[in-house]
Design a protein around this motif. Structure first.
Motif, PDB file in Angstrom:
ATOM      1  N   SER A 139       0.881  -1.322  -0.007  1.00 23.99           N
ATOM      2  CA  SER A 139       0.050  -0.168   0.145  1.00 23.99           C
ATOM      3  C   SER A 139       0.910   1.433  -0.036  1.00 23.99           C
ATOM      4  N   GLU A 140       2.074   1.126   0.372  1.00 23.00           N
ATOM      5  CA  GLU A 140       2.938   2.411   0.387  1.00 23.00           C
ATOM      6  C   GLU A 140       3.769   2.533  -1.052  1.00 23.00           C
ATOM      7  N   LEU A 141       3.490   1.600  -1.982  1.00 26.07           N
ATOM      8  CA  LEU A 141       4.197   1.606  -3.245  1.00 26.07           C
ATOM      9  C   LEU A 141       3.053   2.183  -4.349  1.00 26.07           C
ATOM     10  N   SER A 142       3.740   3.094  -5.557  1.00 26.99           N
ATOM     11  CA  SER A 142       3.002   3.281  -6.521  1.00 26.99           C
ATOM     12  C   SER A 142       2.693   2.238  -7.541  1.00 26.99           C
ATOM     13  N   GLY A 143       1.668   2.351  -8.313  1.00 25.82           N
ATOM     14  CA  GLY A 143       1.461   1.099  -9.160  1.00 25.82           C
ATOM     15  C   GLY A 143       2.816   0.707 -10.043  1.00 25.82           C
ATOM     16  N   GLY A 144       3.491   1.303 -10.687  1.00 20.59           N
ATOM     17  CA  GLY A 144       4.686   0.913 -11.145  1.00 20.59           C
ATOM     18  C   GLY A 144       5.942   0.311 -10.225  1.00 20.59           C
ATOM     19  N   GLN A 145       5.973   0.697  -8.935  1.00 20.45           N
ATOM     20  CA  GLN A 145       6.722   0.045  -8.163  1.00 20.45           C
ATOM     21  C   GLN A 145       6.095  -1.251  -7.738  1.00 20.45           C
ATOM     22  N   LYS A 146       4.684  -1.421  -7.499  1.00 21.30           N
ATOM     23  CA  LYS A 146       4.089  -2.769  -7.230  1.00 21.30           C
ATOM     24  C   LYS A 146       4.439  -3.654  -8.527  1.00 21.30           C
ATOM     25  N   GLN A 147       4.272  -3.147  -9.804  1.00 22.75           N
ATOM     26  CA  GLN A 147       4.527  -4.159 -10.725  1.00 22.75           C
ATOM     27  C   GLN A 147       5.879  -4.676 -10.790  1.00 22.75           C
ATOM     28  N   ARG A 148       6.941  -3.689 -10.339  1.00 21.79           N
ATOM     29  CA  ARG A 148       8.192  -4.112 -10.269  1.00 21.79           C
ATOM     30  C   ARG A 148       8.472  -5.254  -9.096  1.00 21.79           C
ATOM     31  N   VAL A 149       7.636  -5.063  -8.188  1.00 19.53           N
ATOM     32  CA  VAL A 149       7.730  -6.152  -7.046  1.00 19.53           C
ATOM     33  C   VAL A 149       7.034  -7.455  -7.872  1.00 19.53           C
ATOM     34  N   GLY A 150       6.247  -7.373  -8.512  1.00 17.15           N
ATOM     35  CA  GLY A 150       5.439  -8.599  -9.208  1.00 17.15           C
ATOM     36  C   GLY A 150       6.505  -9.159 -10.100  1.00 17.15           C
ATOM     37  N   ILE A 151       7.068  -8.409 -10.962  1.00 15.37           N
ATOM     38  CA  ILE A 151       8.413  -8.853 -11.848  1.00 15.37           C
ATOM     39  C   ILE A 151       9.069  -9.592 -11.005  1.00 15.37           C
ATOM     40  N   ALA A 152       9.751  -9.198  -9.765  1.00 19.30           N
ATOM     41  CA  ALA A 152      10.791  -9.710  -9.282  1.00 19.30           C
ATOM     42  C   ALA A 152      10.541 -10.969  -8.674  1.00 19.30           C
ATOM     43  N   ARG A 153       8.817 -10.950  -8.055  1.00 19.91           N
ATOM     44  CA  ARG A 153       8.534 -12.461  -7.361  1.00 19.91           C
ATOM     45  C   ARG A 153       8.411 -13.344  -8.523  1.00 19.91           C
ATOM     46  N   ALA A 154       8.024 -12.978  -9.611  1.00 18.87           N
ATOM     47  CA  ALA A 154       7.817 -13.836 -11.089  1.00 18.87           C
ATOM     48  C   ALA A 154       9.347 -14.467 -11.255  1.00 18.87           C
ATOM     49  N   LEU A 155      10.466 -13.761 -11.186  1.00 17.76           N
ATOM     50  CA  LEU A 155      11.835 -14.043 -11.401  1.00 17.76           C
ATOM     51  C   LEU A 155      12.329 -14.816 -10.513  1.00 17.76           C
ATOM     52  N   ALA A 156      11.828 -14.951  -9.353  1.00 19.01           N
ATOM     53  CA  ALA A 156      12.522 -15.631  -8.106  1.00 19.01           C
ATOM     54  C   ALA A 156      12.967 -17.025  -8.453  1.00 19.01           C
ATOM     55  N   SER A 157      12.064 -17.976  -9.082  1.00 18.44           N
ATOM     56  CA  SER A 157      12.241 -19.115  -9.315  1.00 18.44           C
ATOM     57  C   SER A 157      13.213 -19.389 -10.743  1.00 18.44           C
ATOM     58  N   ASN A 158      13.861 -18.328 -11.122  1.00 23.19           N
ATOM     59  CA  ASN A 158      14.554 -18.621 -12.173  1.00 23.19           C
ATOM     60  C   ASN A 158      13.908 -19.025 -13.429  1.00 23.19           C
ATOM     61  N   PRO A 159      12.787 -18.591 -13.776  1.00 25.66           N
ATOM     62  CA  PRO A 159      11.817 -18.912 -15.055  1.00 25.66           C
ATOM     63  C   PRO A 159      12.672 -18.805 -16.142  1.00 25.66           C
ATOM     64  N   SER A 160      12.097 -19.882 -17.369  1.00 17.84           N
ATOM     65  CA  SER A 160      12.688 -19.477 -18.768  1.00 17.84           C
ATOM     66  C   SER A 160      11.760 -18.598 -19.552  1.00 17.84           C
ATOM     67  N   ILE A 161      10.362 -18.609 -18.897  1.00 19.57           N
ATOM     68  CA  ILE A 161       9.343 -18.089 -19.702  1.00 19.57           C
ATOM     69  C   ILE A 161       8.425 -17.047 -18.642  1.00 19.57           C
ATOM     70  N   LEU A 162       8.394 -15.899 -19.219  1.00 13.87           N
ATOM     71  CA  LEU A 162       7.603 -14.984 -18.297  1.00 13.87           C
ATOM     72  C   LEU A 162       6.353 -14.590 -19.051  1.00 13.87           C
ATOM     73  N   LEU A 163       5.086 -14.727 -18.411  1.00 14.13           N
ATOM     74  CA  LEU A 163       4.137 -14.490 -19.006  1.00 14.13           C
ATOM     75  C   LEU A 163       3.472 -13.293 -18.422  1.00 14.13           C
ATOM     76  N   CYS A 164       2.815 -12.514 -19.328  1.00 11.03           N
ATOM     77  CA  CYS A 164       2.274 -10.993 -18.702  1.00 11.03           C
ATOM     78  C   CYS A 164       0.973 -10.885 -19.123  1.00 11.03           C
ATOM     79  N   ASP A 165       0.033 -10.620 -18.148  1.00 15.02           N
ATOM     80  CA  ASP A 165      -1.430 -10.726 -18.368  1.00 15.02           C
ATOM     81  C   ASP A 165      -2.001  -9.193 -18.288  1.00 15.02           C
ATOM     82  N   GLU A 166      -1.880  -8.202 -19.348  1.00 15.12           N
ATOM     83  CA  GLU A 166      -2.167  -6.841 -19.259  1.00 15.12           C
ATOM     84  C   GLU A 166      -1.513  -6.274 -18.331  1.00 15.12           C
TER      85      GLU A 166
END
Ligand code: ADP
Ligand code: ADP
Length: 232
Positions: A139-166
């Motif tokens: 709640s303390e972050l902007s939308g862009g910062q929240k999406q950066r967190v989402g990206i960091a979480r998505a990369l955590a397990s070293n994926p070879s594919i990243l899916l982006c839903d809107e």
């Protein structure tokens, strides 16, 4: 890398059946930034959720890294799903957890050690430019910062594919730009294949090398962005 073969998907509710996908064939190659564009209701969400096995096709085959997902047992499916990260329009962060703990979720689920988690999450937050937000809440972050967190979480397990839903649909144009640049960097530096669904032409023009156009459950055109839209 990702192959969809004659995919059909129907949803049945009460007495009505909606045919969300009607015979989809698609091939995403390693290293692609592959865009799927279409109006609301075209079937884009259903399509991307099939790749992650959040939905199961009514008919047809989903092949990831040369293997058909339907043949996998639970354990193999879980291993394959680790290869696939996903980010969402509304970020899907846990509001009650600090940024550090949000990014750590996949690693905790995989029962990684405390030290390893700390090291990896610190690296990831540094990579997305949020080292100073580790102890903040979403709640303390902007939308862009929240999406950066989402990206960091998505990369955590070293994926070879990243899916982006809107993934940029809830962001203003300037923030959208910065997230798209980050996705470009992820694709280039880590050689992660990216699949993006969007209704925004600008997103396709900005970072995709290939594009499929969806309409009413079908792919009506596919090719390079230049071939399909006539503009680089
Ligand atoms: P898009 O992402 O392009 O907006 P969707 O894949 O969300 O398209 O939806 C395609 C069609 O499938 C729509 O007609 C939608 O109403 C229907 N649909 C999607 N999900 C469900 C569901 N869980 N139950 C019933 N119908 C659904
Ligand atoms: P996890 O515990 O890793 O989430 P699940 O076994 O709960 O894995 O499966 C996650 C999703 O994949 C669910 O939607 C499930 O219905 C689907 N799924 C699991 N096994 C199969 C299979 N053999 N064929 C098709 N879909 C499957």
């Amino acid at each position: 890398m990702i192959e969809l073969k004659n995919i059909h998907k129907s949803y049945t509710r009460k007495n009505t059946t909606v045919e969300a996908l009607k015979g989809i064939n698609l091939k995403v190659n390693k290293g692609d930034i592959f865009g799927v564009i279409g109006y609301s209701g075209a079937g884009k969400s259903t399509l991307i959720r099939l790749v992650n096995y959040l939905e199961i096709p009514t008919k047809g085959e989903v092949i990831v890294n040369g293997q058909s997902l339907a043949n996998f047992n639970k354990k193999e499916l879980r291993e394959t799903k680790k290869q696939i990260g996903m980010i969402f329009q509304h970020f899907n962060l846990l509001e009650s957890k600090k940024i550090f703990d949000n990014v750590a979720i996949p690693l905790v689920l995989q029962k990684k050690g405390k030290q390893e988690i700390k090291k990896r999450v610190t690296e990831l937050l540094d990579f997305v430019g949020l080292s100073d937000k580790s102890n903040s809440y979403p709640s303390e972050l902007s939308g862009g910062q929240k999406q950066r967190v989402g990206i960091a979480r998505a990369l955590a397990s070293n994926p070879s594919i990243l899916l982006c839903d809107e993934a940029t649909s809830a962001l203003d144009p300037e923030t959208t730009q910065s997230i798209l640049q980050l996705l470009k960097k992820i694709n280039a530096e880590y050689n992660i294949t990216i699949m993006i669904i969007t209704h925004e032409m600008a997103v396709i023009q900005e970072i995709c090398n290939k594009v499929a156009v969806m309409e009413k459950g079908k792919i009506i055109e596919v090719g390079t962005v230049l071939e399909v839209f006539g503009k680089p």
